[in-house]
Design a protein around this motif. Structure first.
Motif, PDB file in Angstrom:
ATOM      1  N   ILE A 106      -0.660  -8.123  -3.652  1.00 36.73           N
ATOM      2  CA  ILE A 106      -2.682  -7.738  -2.955  1.00 36.73           C
ATOM      3  C   ILE A 106      -2.756  -6.065  -2.394  1.00 36.73           C
ATOM      4  O   ILE A 106      -3.283  -5.508  -3.162  1.00 36.73           O
ATOM      5  CB  ILE A 106      -3.377  -8.341  -1.869  1.00 36.73           C
ATOM      6  CG1 ILE A 106      -2.612  -9.751  -2.878  1.00 36.73           C
ATOM      7  CG2 ILE A 106      -3.726  -8.187  -1.762  1.00 36.73           C
ATOM      8  CD1 ILE A 106      -3.371 -10.031  -3.785  1.00 36.73           C
ATOM      9  N   GLY A 107      -1.365  -5.432  -2.069  1.00 30.04           N
ATOM     10  CA  GLY A 107      -1.095  -3.818  -0.666  1.00 30.04           C
ATOM     11  C   GLY A 107      -1.284  -3.379  -2.612  1.00 30.04           C
ATOM     12  O   GLY A 107      -1.969  -2.291  -2.541  1.00 30.04           O
ATOM     13  N   LEU A 108      -0.421  -3.743  -3.328  1.00 29.57           N
ATOM     14  CA  LEU A 108      -0.260  -2.532  -4.566  1.00 29.57           C
ATOM     15  C   LEU A 108      -1.781  -2.662  -5.986  1.00 29.57           C
ATOM     16  O   LEU A 108      -2.354  -1.527  -6.256  1.00 29.57           O
ATOM     17  CB  LEU A 108       0.859  -3.018  -5.592  1.00 29.57           C
ATOM     18  CG  LEU A 108       2.370  -3.044  -5.498  1.00 29.57           C
ATOM     19  CD1 LEU A 108       3.278  -3.808  -6.081  1.00 29.57           C
ATOM     20  CD2 LEU A 108       2.667  -1.149  -4.972  1.00 29.57           C
ATOM     21  N   ARG A 109      -2.318  -4.019  -5.714  1.00 27.04           N
ATOM     22  CA  ARG A 109      -3.407  -4.235  -6.083  1.00 27.04           C
ATOM     23  C   ARG A 109      -4.901  -2.976  -6.458  1.00 27.04           C
ATOM     24  O   ARG A 109      -5.534  -3.224  -6.186  1.00 27.04           O
ATOM     25  CB  ARG A 109      -3.843  -5.213  -6.983  1.00 27.04           C
ATOM     26  CG  ARG A 109      -3.021  -6.233  -7.984  1.00 27.04           C
ATOM     27  CD  ARG A 109      -3.539  -7.549  -8.195  1.00 27.04           C
ATOM     28  NE  ARG A 109      -3.568  -7.771  -9.653  1.00 27.04           N
ATOM     29  CZ  ARG A 109      -4.113  -8.561 -10.411  1.00 27.04           C
ATOM     30  NH1 ARG A 109      -5.131  -9.570  -9.381  1.00 27.04           N
ATOM     31  NH2 ARG A 109      -4.258  -8.784 -11.295  1.00 27.04           N
ATOM     32  N   GLU A 110      -4.092  -2.748  -4.564  1.00 26.66           N
ATOM     33  CA  GLU A 110      -5.552  -2.206  -3.881  1.00 26.66           C
ATOM     34  C   GLU A 110      -5.929  -0.761  -4.591  1.00 26.66           C
ATOM     35  O   GLU A 110      -7.316  -0.170  -4.986  1.00 26.66           O
ATOM     36  CB  GLU A 110      -5.504  -1.843  -2.859  1.00 26.66           C
ATOM     37  CG  GLU A 110      -6.035  -3.310  -1.471  1.00 26.66           C
ATOM     38  CD  GLU A 110      -5.200  -3.206   0.174  1.00 26.66           C
ATOM     39  OE1 GLU A 110      -5.781  -3.942   0.259  1.00 26.66           O
ATOM     40  OE2 GLU A 110      -4.934  -1.973   0.177  1.00 26.66           O
ATOM     41  N   THR A 111      -5.149  -0.504  -4.887  1.00 23.43           N
ATOM     42  CA  THR A 111      -5.114   1.007  -5.308  1.00 23.43           C
ATOM     43  C   THR A 111      -4.733   1.028  -7.242  1.00 23.43           C
ATOM     44  O   THR A 111      -4.890   1.816  -8.376  1.00 23.43           O
ATOM     45  CB  THR A 111      -4.534   2.016  -5.243  1.00 23.43           C
ATOM     46  OG1 THR A 111      -3.196   1.319  -5.445  1.00 23.43           O
ATOM     47  CG2 THR A 111      -4.909   2.394  -4.060  1.00 23.43           C
ATOM     48  N   LYS A 112      -3.880  -0.284  -8.206  1.00 25.66           N
ATOM     49  CA  LYS A 112      -3.554  -0.693  -9.289  1.00 25.66           C
ATOM     50  C   LYS A 112      -3.904  -1.823  -9.784  1.00 25.66           C
ATOM     51  O   LYS A 112      -3.134  -2.349 -10.259  1.00 25.66           O
ATOM     52  CB  LYS A 112      -2.073  -0.455  -9.055  1.00 25.66           C
ATOM     53  CG  LYS A 112      -1.394   0.534  -8.386  1.00 25.66           C
ATOM     54  CD  LYS A 112      -1.633   1.803  -8.798  1.00 25.66           C
ATOM     55  CE  LYS A 112      -0.346   3.320  -8.006  1.00 25.66           C
ATOM     56  NZ  LYS A 112      -1.084   4.592  -8.328  1.00 25.66           N
TER      57      LYS A 112
ATOM     58  N   GLU B 153      -8.966 -14.406  -1.836  1.00 28.36           N
ATOM     59  CA  GLU B 153      -8.509 -12.905  -2.217  1.00 28.36           C
ATOM     60  C   GLU B 153      -8.816 -12.528  -3.765  1.00 28.36           C
ATOM     61  O   GLU B 153      -7.947 -12.746  -4.294  1.00 28.36           O
ATOM     62  CB  GLU B 153      -7.046 -13.031  -1.888  1.00 28.36           C
ATOM     63  CG  GLU B 153      -6.617 -11.784  -1.521  1.00 28.36           C
ATOM     64  CD  GLU B 153      -7.936 -10.320  -1.115  1.00 28.36           C
ATOM     65  OE1 GLU B 153      -7.741  -9.408  -2.159  1.00 28.36           O
ATOM     66  OE2 GLU B 153      -7.012 -10.387  -0.214  1.00 28.36           O
ATOM     67  N   PRO B 154      -9.847 -11.465  -3.468  1.00 27.89           N
ATOM     68  CA  PRO B 154     -10.133 -11.257  -4.997  1.00 27.89           C
ATOM     69  C   PRO B 154      -9.328 -10.272  -5.960  1.00 27.89           C
ATOM     70  O   PRO B 154      -8.813 -10.916  -6.567  1.00 27.89           O
ATOM     71  CB  PRO B 154     -11.462 -10.181  -4.586  1.00 27.89           C
ATOM     72  CG  PRO B 154     -12.588 -10.532  -3.065  1.00 27.89           C
ATOM     73  CD  PRO B 154     -11.075 -10.624  -2.473  1.00 27.89           C
TER      74      PRO B 154
ATOM     75  N   ARG C 132       0.626  -1.401   0.063  1.00 24.54           N
ATOM     76  CA  ARG C 132      -0.280  -0.011  -0.561  1.00 24.54           C
ATOM     77  C   ARG C 132       0.631   1.381   0.353  1.00 24.54           C
ATOM     78  O   ARG C 132       0.722   2.234  -0.519  1.00 24.54           O
ATOM     79  CB  ARG C 132      -1.070  -0.040   1.522  1.00 24.54           C
ATOM     80  CG  ARG C 132      -2.136  -1.068   1.361  1.00 24.54           C
ATOM     81  CD  ARG C 132      -2.446  -1.207   2.671  1.00 24.54           C
ATOM     82  NE  ARG C 132      -3.771  -2.195   2.848  1.00 24.54           N
ATOM     83  CZ  ARG C 132      -4.415  -2.581   3.685  1.00 24.54           C
ATOM     84  NH1 ARG C 132      -4.048  -2.292   4.601  1.00 24.54           N
ATOM     85  NH2 ARG C 132      -5.317  -3.706   2.782  1.00 24.54           N
ATOM     86  N   ARG C 133       1.792   1.258   0.395  1.00 26.49           N
ATOM     87  CA  ARG C 133       2.896   2.467   1.034  1.00 26.49           C
ATOM     88  C   ARG C 133       3.378   2.801  -0.165  1.00 26.49           C
ATOM     89  O   ARG C 133       3.854   3.670  -0.999  1.00 26.49           O
ATOM     90  CB  ARG C 133       3.757   2.357   1.847  1.00 26.49           C
ATOM     91  CG  ARG C 133       2.596   2.240   2.894  1.00 26.49           C
ATOM     92  CD  ARG C 133       3.627   2.380   4.683  1.00 26.49           C
ATOM     93  NE  ARG C 133       3.541   2.057   5.684  1.00 26.49           N
ATOM     94  CZ  ARG C 133       3.474   0.721   6.783  1.00 26.49           C
ATOM     95  NH1 ARG C 133       4.402  -0.043   5.977  1.00 26.49           N
ATOM     96  NH2 ARG C 133       3.026   0.842   7.509  1.00 26.49           N
ATOM     97  N   LEU C 134       4.094   1.772  -0.838  1.00 26.20           N
ATOM     98  CA  LEU C 134       4.916   1.791  -1.997  1.00 26.20           C
ATOM     99  C   LEU C 134       4.319   1.737  -3.157  1.00 26.20           C
ATOM    100  O   LEU C 134       4.348   2.914  -4.296  1.00 26.20           O
ATOM    101  CB  LEU C 134       5.150   0.481  -2.205  1.00 26.20           C
ATOM    102  CG  LEU C 134       5.780   0.228  -4.131  1.00 26.20           C
ATOM    103  CD1 LEU C 134       7.652   0.627  -3.579  1.00 26.20           C
ATOM    104  CD2 LEU C 134       6.642  -1.463  -3.856  1.00 26.20           C
TER     105      LEU C 134
END
Length: 334
Positions: A179-185, A209-210, A153-155
């Motif tokens: 997964i953290g990246l894909r939340e916004t990408k 996990e969708p 998410r931070r990255l």
């Protein structure tokens, strides 16, 4: 009258010794589920003990210790979570980080072996990612998943993703950085490169996990060979610190070969030292932990990372600090 050679009080020594106990009380509270049972309520020690099926007299000692540590509060009718405990230690809440204590259990046990590792010239609490017991490895991955998710998410906020269509997480364990990246990408094509046995574990943790839909799994070892497919972004989180210097250089060279022209490498972890080798403190003391866990793993200096990246052909090498305090290194393949 003051004496020139007066013996100092052992203030620092006693402070260091005392700092361990609150952390162990926190650990016990998480493992038992104290904070989750309390939730947003106020309960007596007997109530909490009944919910946990433990001895109330013994538990009461821990509850008072957690009050002293600032994690619990006492109200007229009993104990309740303090603000931080309520936000981060209640299972089911969005900010829950209690799963990290499964990882801390291994790390803290390893830290007790420092003298043995030095005396016997071996990692006294050796951890081998390639041959670990599946249940132990699953617990280890489960413990790293929350921090990996937060890192992703931070990255996503820290770097420019213009022109980045594919990303590979090398040695990414549970795959939660992706997964953290894909939340916004959400359109990002993602690949997890791991040992074959670890891919099985990652698939278990990512089941349902969708945002894991379409995630590509690639079995491999970055020390030996590059990824079979070139990518725009390569992530090495907590990877270089478990390798020897020679293996680290090979891993970075193979990562260079895993990137498209213009692609970027991102390295992060707790094992990145300033060139003075005495800061940041986290990296200094994790250097001891790595010695206890890995045959050649270590915290490495910025100078060493800069050399390996340059030698591999990377340019525009930059160092940054993430909001969590972890160091971040980035570079570009021309």
């Amino acid at each position: 009258m003051t004496l020139k050679n007066a013996i100092p009080q052992p203030t620092l020594i006693q402070s260091l010794q005392a700092s361990i106990a609150p952390a162990f009380a926190l650990h016990a509270g998480v493992i038992l589920g104290v904070f989750t049972v309390l939730g947003d309520t106020t309960l007596t020690a007997a109530d909490v003990a009944r919910a946990l099926n433990v001895d109330p007299r013994r538990l009461e000692r821990l509850l008072y210790a957690l009050v002293s540590a600032g994690l619990l509060e006492i109200h007229d009718t009993g104990f309740c979570n303090g603000p931080e405990a309520a936000a981060y230690l209640v299972q089911g809440e969005p900010g829950y980080i209690g799963e990290e204590h499964q990882l801390l259990d291994e790390l803290w046990r390893a830290d007790l072996m420092t003298a043995t590792s030095i005396r016997e010239a071996r990692p006294a609490a050796k951890h081998d990612f390639a041959t670990s017991d599946p249940e132990e490895a699953l617990a280890f991955f489960r413990g790293t998943a929350p921090s990996a998710l937060a890192f992703g998410r931070r990255l996503a906020d820290m770097i420019d993703f213009e022109g980045v269509h594919s990303a590979i997480d090398i040695g990414g364990g549970p795959g939660h950085s992706l997964i953290g990246l894909r939340e916004t990408k959400p359109g990002l094509q993602v690949t997890l490169l791991e040992f074959p046995a670890n891919i099985i574990l990652a698939k278990k943790l990512l089941a349902g996990e969708p945002l894991a839909h379409g995630l590509r799994f690639e079995a491999g070892n970055i020390v030996e060979t590059p990824s079979s497919t070139p990518h725009d972004l390569a992530i090495l989180k907590a990877v270089i610190q478990v390798l020897s210097r020679d293996e680290a250089a090979k891993a970075i060279r193979n990562t260079h070969a895993s990137l498209k022209s213009g692609g970027r490498i991102v390295i992060s972890g707790v094992g990145i030292l300033n060139d003075d080798r005495v800061s940041p403190l986290e990296a200094v003391f994790y250097d001891l932990t790595f010695m206890n866990l890995y045959p050649e793993g270590a915290s490495y200096t910025r100078r060493e990372y800069r050399y390996w990246l340059s030698e591999a052909g990377f340019v525009d090498i930059a160092f940054d600090t993430m909001p969590s305090g972890s160091q971040l290194i980035s570079a570009r393949k021309p």
